[in-house]
Design a protein around this motif. Structure first.
Motif, PDB file in Angstrom:
ATOM      1  N   THR A   1       0.824  -1.203   0.000  1.00 33.62           N
ATOM      2  CA  THR A   1       0.000   0.000   0.000  1.00 33.62           C
ATOM      3  C   THR A   1       0.866   1.263   0.000  1.00 33.62           C
ATOM      4  O   THR A   1       2.023   1.211   0.433  1.00 33.62           O
ATOM      5  N   PRO A   2       0.337   2.384  -0.503  1.00 27.21           N
ATOM      6  CA  PRO A   2      -1.022   2.567  -1.018  1.00 27.21           C
ATOM      7  C   PRO A   2      -1.203   1.860  -2.361  1.00 27.21           C
ATOM      8  O   PRO A   2      -0.292   1.892  -3.193  1.00 27.21           O
TER       9      PRO A   2
ATOM     10  N   ALA B   1      -5.196   1.550   1.835  1.00 23.20           N
ATOM     11  CA  ALA B   1      -4.080   1.966   2.690  1.00 23.20           C
ATOM     12  C   ALA B   1      -4.032   1.084   3.933  1.00 23.20           C
ATOM     13  O   ALA B   1      -5.028   0.466   4.314  1.00 23.20           O
TER      14      ALA B   1
ATOM     15  N   ASP C   1      -1.444   4.813   5.562  1.00 22.13           N
ATOM     16  CA  ASP C   1      -0.287   5.213   4.745  1.00 22.13           C
ATOM     17  C   ASP C   1      -0.636   5.651   3.319  1.00 22.13           C
ATOM     18  O   ASP C   1       0.025   5.246   2.367  1.00 22.13           O
ATOM     19  N   ALA C   2      -1.664   6.469   3.188  1.00 27.11           N
ATOM     20  CA  ALA C   2      -1.958   7.077   1.882  1.00 27.11           C
ATOM     21  C   ALA C   2      -2.227   8.551   2.119  1.00 27.11           C
ATOM     22  O   ALA C   2      -3.039   8.894   2.987  1.00 27.11           O
TER      23      ALA C   2
ATOM     24  N   SER D   1      -0.545  10.043  -3.133  1.00 30.17           N
ATOM     25  CA  SER D   1      -1.220   8.921  -3.810  1.00 30.17           C
ATOM     26  C   SER D   1      -2.689   9.212  -4.102  1.00 30.17           C
ATOM     27  O   SER D   1      -3.411   8.331  -4.585  1.00 30.17           O
TER      28      SER D   1
ATOM     29  N   CYS E   1      -5.163  15.061   5.064  1.00 31.49           N
ATOM     30  CA  CYS E   1      -4.106  14.264   4.451  1.00 31.49           C
ATOM     31  C   CYS E   1      -2.818  15.076   4.490  1.00 31.49           C
ATOM     32  O   CYS E   1      -2.831  16.282   4.285  1.00 31.49           O
TER      33      CYS E   1
ATOM     34  N   GLU F   1       2.235  11.520   3.051  1.00 33.47           N
ATOM     35  CA  GLU F   1       2.107  10.058   3.027  1.00 33.47           C
ATOM     36  C   GLU F   1       1.155   9.539   4.102  1.00 33.47           C
ATOM     37  O   GLU F   1       1.189   8.354   4.436  1.00 33.47           O
ATOM     38  N   HIS F   2       0.326  10.403   4.636  1.00 34.53           N
ATOM     39  CA  HIS F   2      -0.567  10.006   5.736  1.00 34.53           C
ATOM     40  C   HIS F   2      -1.975  10.525   5.521  1.00 34.53           C
ATOM     41  O   HIS F   2      -2.154  11.620   4.990  1.00 34.53           O
TER      42      HIS F   2
ATOM     43  N   ARG G   1      -6.565  -2.729   6.997  1.00 35.73           N
ATOM     44  CA  ARG G   1      -6.642  -1.990   5.731  1.00 35.73           C
ATOM     45  C   ARG G   1      -7.883  -1.094   5.728  1.00 35.73           C
ATOM     46  O   ARG G   1      -8.924  -1.475   6.274  1.00 35.73           O
TER      47      ARG G   1
END
Ligand SMILES: Cc1ncc(COP(=O)(O)O)c(C=O)c1O
Length: 333
Positions: free
Chosen positions: A12-13, A242, A256-257, A261, A279, A282-283, A296
């Protein structure tokens, strides 16, 4: 023991297509705009493998926004009728399209773009008309003059195009239809001066409303996003999966998106049943769903096109099983 790959196994992502939803979207659009009445816009999904599925559904003419998309589609053999629905004065890129062993049409909206197309050996153009969106397109009453110039320069003028994207923001359907009609009056007036068989325009948001074009340019409908959801008869068939990497006891979690992404120009992604706080690179920080580290989550993008352009692959899933993988092979310019 099964060796099936599951969505929960993906690194992921991960950009994941819901295959049944995708197939329903294709079927619904094909019922509204069968065969050549639809010119799918590849900029939305940037994948020749996905485009092949649309060709298999009967749509063999495609719209592209970049020369890289035109060249990639030609390389994949999806080259029956490619339209660069965009202006360029880049001689080398125009030459690369002219050198293809395939018919390519380009949009032009000025003396300079007409001359650049002719100089590079392009054979056919559409006169791009401004029908209300302040982005490319000549004034409707200049279209005939440009068409004459193009024909004098040896170009085939196949007709007109005009994209009424400004109506997408109108919530009320009858108001949206009236705005489409106003735009299309401009396009048809231009077409009367230009001639040719093609009147190209529209998109996902006007698929059911635009009765004036000979071909609809639509891309988002195949996978959709939260901005268009609820306004058109297509369903969201895409998500960014994610992994939860941190859970705070005060009641929020992090996966982790982030904006590297997800296309964020239309706002935050949606987390079904949860609430996205914000967001960062990367988070994604969210609350409202009960998760543990390692779980997930599936985020629904607010804007499909830039989301896809951030990924290498579309993972195709049926339920939790990954059944295919399509390369996002039409990126770049
Ligand atoms: C030239 C052109 N045609 C059509 C569309 C419609 O695309 P979609 O169906 O993804 O809204 C767009 C989107 O920006 C566009 O730029």
């Amino acid at each position: 023991m099964s060796d099936a790959v599951l969505v929960s196994d993906l690194p992921t992502p991960a950009l994941v297509v819901d295959r049944p939803g995708f197939l329903r979207n294709v079927e619904r659009m094909t019922a509204i705009r069968p065969g050549p009445q639809l010119r799918p816009h590849v900029k939305a999904f940037k994948s020749t493998e996905l485009a092949q599925q649309l060709a298999d559904a009967g749509h063999h003419a495609f719209c592209c926004a970049t020369v890289a998309e035109v060249l990639g589609m030609a390389r994949a053999g999806l080259d029956q009728d490619l339209l660069l629905a965009n202006e360029t004065v880049d001689h080398h890129r125009l030459r690369a399209m002219a050198d293809l062993d395939a018919p390519v049409t380009v949009a032009v909206d000025s003396d300079t773009t007409v001359d650049a197309a002719a100089d590079a050996g392009i054979s056919a153009v559409l006169i791009d008309v401004n029908v209300g969106l302040p982005r490319c397109g000549c004034a409707p009453d200049d279209a005939g003059r440009l068409a004459d110039r193009a024909r004098r320069a040896g170009l085939e003028v196949r007709g007109v195009m005009g994209y009424e994207g400004h109506v997408n923001l109108i919530d009320d359907r009858s108001e949206r239809r009236a705005a489409v009609e106003t735009s299309m009056e401009k396009l048809l007036a231009a077409h009367a001066e230009v001639g040719g068989d093609v009147v190209s325009g529209g998109g996902t948001m006007t698929a059911e409303l635009n009765e004036w074009v000979t071909e609809l340019q639509a891309g988002t409908y195949v996978l959709m996003d939260t901005t268009f959801d609820g306004h058109v008869p297509f369903e969201i068939a895409i998500g960014v999966v994610a992994t939860v990497i941190s859970v705070d006891p005060s009641g929020y979690a992090v996966a982790d998106a982030g904006l590297k992404s997800l296309g964020m120009d239309h706002g935050d992604p949606t987390l079904p049943d949860g609430s996205v706080w914000f967001c960062s690179d990367e988070h994604v920080t969210f609350s409202g769903v009960d998760v543990s580290v390692g779980d997930r989550v599936r985020l629904l993008p607010a804007h499909l096109d830039p989301t896809v352009a951030k990924h290498d692959h579309l993972w195709v899933a049926d339920g939790d099983e990954v059944v295919d993988q399509w390369a996002v092979d039409l990126r770049g310019w």
